[in-house]
Design a protein around this motif. Structure first.
Motif, PDB file in Angstrom:
ATOM      1  N   ASP A 234      67.702   9.568 -38.147  1.00  0.00           N
ATOM      2  CA  ASP A 234      68.605  10.628 -38.575  1.00  0.00           C
ATOM      3  C   ASP A 234      67.902  11.980 -38.639  1.00  0.00           C
ATOM      4  O   ASP A 234      66.756  12.077 -39.089  1.00  0.00           O
TER       5      ASP A 234
ATOM      6  N   ARG B 129      71.570   2.298 -31.606  1.00  0.00           N
ATOM      7  CA  ARG B 129      71.071   3.555 -31.038  1.00  0.00           C
ATOM      8  C   ARG B 129      70.314   3.298 -29.745  1.00  0.00           C
ATOM      9  O   ARG B 129      70.345   4.124 -28.836  1.00  0.00           O
TER      10      ARG B 129
ATOM     11  N   SER C 205      72.997  14.037 -38.542  1.00  0.00           N
ATOM     12  CA  SER C 205      73.173  13.598 -37.156  1.00  0.00           C
ATOM     13  C   SER C 205      72.476  12.261 -36.950  1.00  0.00           C
ATOM     14  O   SER C 205      71.307  12.092 -37.299  1.00  0.00           O
ATOM     15  N   SER C 206      73.207  11.307 -36.368  1.00  0.00           N
ATOM     16  CA  SER C 206      72.628   9.991 -36.097  1.00  0.00           C
ATOM     17  C   SER C 206      72.414   9.775 -34.601  1.00  0.00           C
ATOM     18  O   SER C 206      72.277   8.647 -34.150  1.00  0.00           O
TER      19      SER C 206
ATOM     20  N   ARG D 138      69.902   5.896 -44.715  1.00  0.00           N
ATOM     21  CA  ARG D 138      70.625   4.805 -45.336  1.00  0.00           C
ATOM     22  C   ARG D 138      70.427   4.836 -46.840  1.00  0.00           C
ATOM     23  O   ARG D 138      69.326   5.110 -47.312  1.00  0.00           O
TER      24      ARG D 138
ATOM     25  N   ARG E  55      77.890   6.474 -37.526  1.00  0.00           N
ATOM     26  CA  ARG E  55      76.583   5.979 -37.934  1.00  0.00           C
ATOM     27  C   ARG E  55      76.277   4.702 -37.176  1.00  0.00           C
ATOM     28  O   ARG E  55      77.077   3.779 -37.148  1.00  0.00           O
TER      29      ARG E  55
END
Length: 305
Positions: A261, A44, A255-256, A212, A38
Motif C-alpha cells: 500500500d 496483486r 492506493s493498493s 491491513r 483492496r
C-alpha cells in the motif's frame, strides 16, 4: 523488455499499432477496475501479471494465469470476485468488451499513454485530489486538532504499517506540544501506556489505522474508550473494522495498486493535522518551534542549504 514496454516500443506497421492500441485499452480498463479495490498480496501478483501483458489478458484462462503467477486456480477466481465479478469468465468478458468498444461499438476507453508505474502514481494523485475535496470544510480537522492540542499528555498510536505515521506525527508535534507519547507496540504495553496517559490527565488519543488493520489496534481503541479517552482515528475509509471504536474519524484513501500500500494521502493528512494542531496551541507553546530552530542553528545540527 516485456509487457507494455513491448507494446509501446513494438509495432512496425498497422498490426503492431493495432496490437499496441488493444493493449492500451485493456491496460486502462484493468487499472480502472483495480482502483479502489483492496487486494491480497497474491491477488496483486495476478494483477501485475495482467498489467504487464494486457494484449494477452483477454485470451488467458484462469489456469494459464495460475500457472504463470505460481498460484492456484481458485486464487484467480477469488481475484475476479474481489473486483466485483461473479467469476473469472465474467471478468475476462469485461476486458474483451473494452476491445469491442474501442473498435467502434461504443465509447472507447481512453488510453493514458502512461507506463504502469506512472499509472500507479497517477492513482495517488487522484487520492490526493479526493483528500483535498474532503478538506473543503476545514471544521472537522480544526475540531480534532483543538482536542489534540488540549490533551496533556497526548498519546499517539500506530501499529505495524501505521507505526511510521504515528512516529512522524509525534516527532513534529513534539516540537510544540509539551507531552506527546507515541505508542507503536501492541499487547499489554499499549494498554498500560494508555492507562498511565489517562491517569496523567490525557483527554483524547490519536490513532493511525491503515490497512491491513491490526487486531491489537482495535482492542487498544476499545480499551482507550473504556478508560475514558476520546479516540480520534486517521484511516482510509469512514466505515471499517476500526471506525466503530472511534469518536471521530478522519479519512484519506490508500492506493493498493503497488506491491504494498502507498500512503501518500494519509501522510499529507498527517502533516495537515500537525499543522492545525500547532496553531491551536497557546502562543507560548508555538514559540517553542522558533526556540528549537535557534538552538539548532547554534549547535549546527543541520547542513547549510
Amino acid at each position: 523488455m516485456k509487457g507494455e514496454d513491448v507494446l509501446m516500443a513494438g509495432g512496425q506497421g498497422p498490426s503492431g499499432v493495432a496490437m499496441a492500441d488493444d493493449g492500451s485499452r485493456v491496460g486502462v480498463c484493468l487499472r480502472e477496475l483495480l482502483e479502489g479495490h483492496r487486494l491480497s498480496p497474491s491477488q496483486r501478483r495476478i494483477a501485475r501479471h495482467l498489467l504487464e501483458r494486457p494484449h494477452e489478458a483477454v485470451f488467458l484462462s484462469s489456469v494459464d494465469i495460475a500457472e504463470a503467477v505460481g498460484t492456484s486456480q481458485p486464487s484467480v477466481t477469488r481475484f475476479a470476485f474481489a473486483l466485483g465479478f461473479n467469476g473469472f469468465p465474467e471478468f475476462r468478458d469485461h476486458l474483451r468488451a473494452a476491445l469491442r468498444d474501442g473498435e467502434g461499438g461504443g465509447p472507447a476507453v481512453k488510453a493514458t499513454g502512461l507506463n504502469p508505474v506512472q499509472a500507479m502514481v497517477d492513482s495517488e494523485l487522484r487520492n490526493l485530489e479526493r483528500l483535498r475535496d474532503t478538506l473543503g470544510d476545514p471544521g472537522p480537522l480544526a475540531e480534532v486538532a483543538a482536542e489534540l492540542a488540549a490533551s496533556r499528555p497526548l498519546p499517539v498510536i500506530g501499529l505495524r504499517v501505521s507505526a511510521p505515521l504515528a512516529r512522524f506525527f509525534g516527532y513534529l508535534a513534539a516540537k510544540a506540544h509539551p507531552d506527546v507519547r507515541v505508542i507503536d507496540t501492541a499487547g499489554s504495553t499499549l494498554e498500560d501506556r494508555l492507562s498511565r496517559a489517562r491517569a496523567a490527565g490525557a483527554t483524547c488519543v490519536l490513532a493511525f489505522g491503515l490497512p491491513r488493520y491490526p487486531r491489537e489496534l482495535r482492542d487498544g481503541l476499545a480499551w482507550a474508550r473504556r478508560a475514558g479517552l476520546r479516540v480520534a482515528l486517521v484511516t482510509d475509509q469512514p466505515v471499517n473494522a476500526l471506525a466503530e471504536h472511534a469518536d471521530v474519524v478522519l479519512t484519506a484513501p490508500v492506493s493498493s495498486q503497488f506491491a504494498f500500500d502507498s500512503q501518500a494521502a494519509p501522510s499529507v493528512l498527517c502533516a495537515a493535522l500537525v499543522h492545525s494542531m500547532v496553531y491551536a496551541l497557546p502562543a507560548h507553546e508555538q514559540a517553542s518551534i522558533e526556540e528549537f530552530e535557534n538552538s539548532a542553528t547554534e549547535r549546527r545540527l543541520f547542513l547549510p542549504d
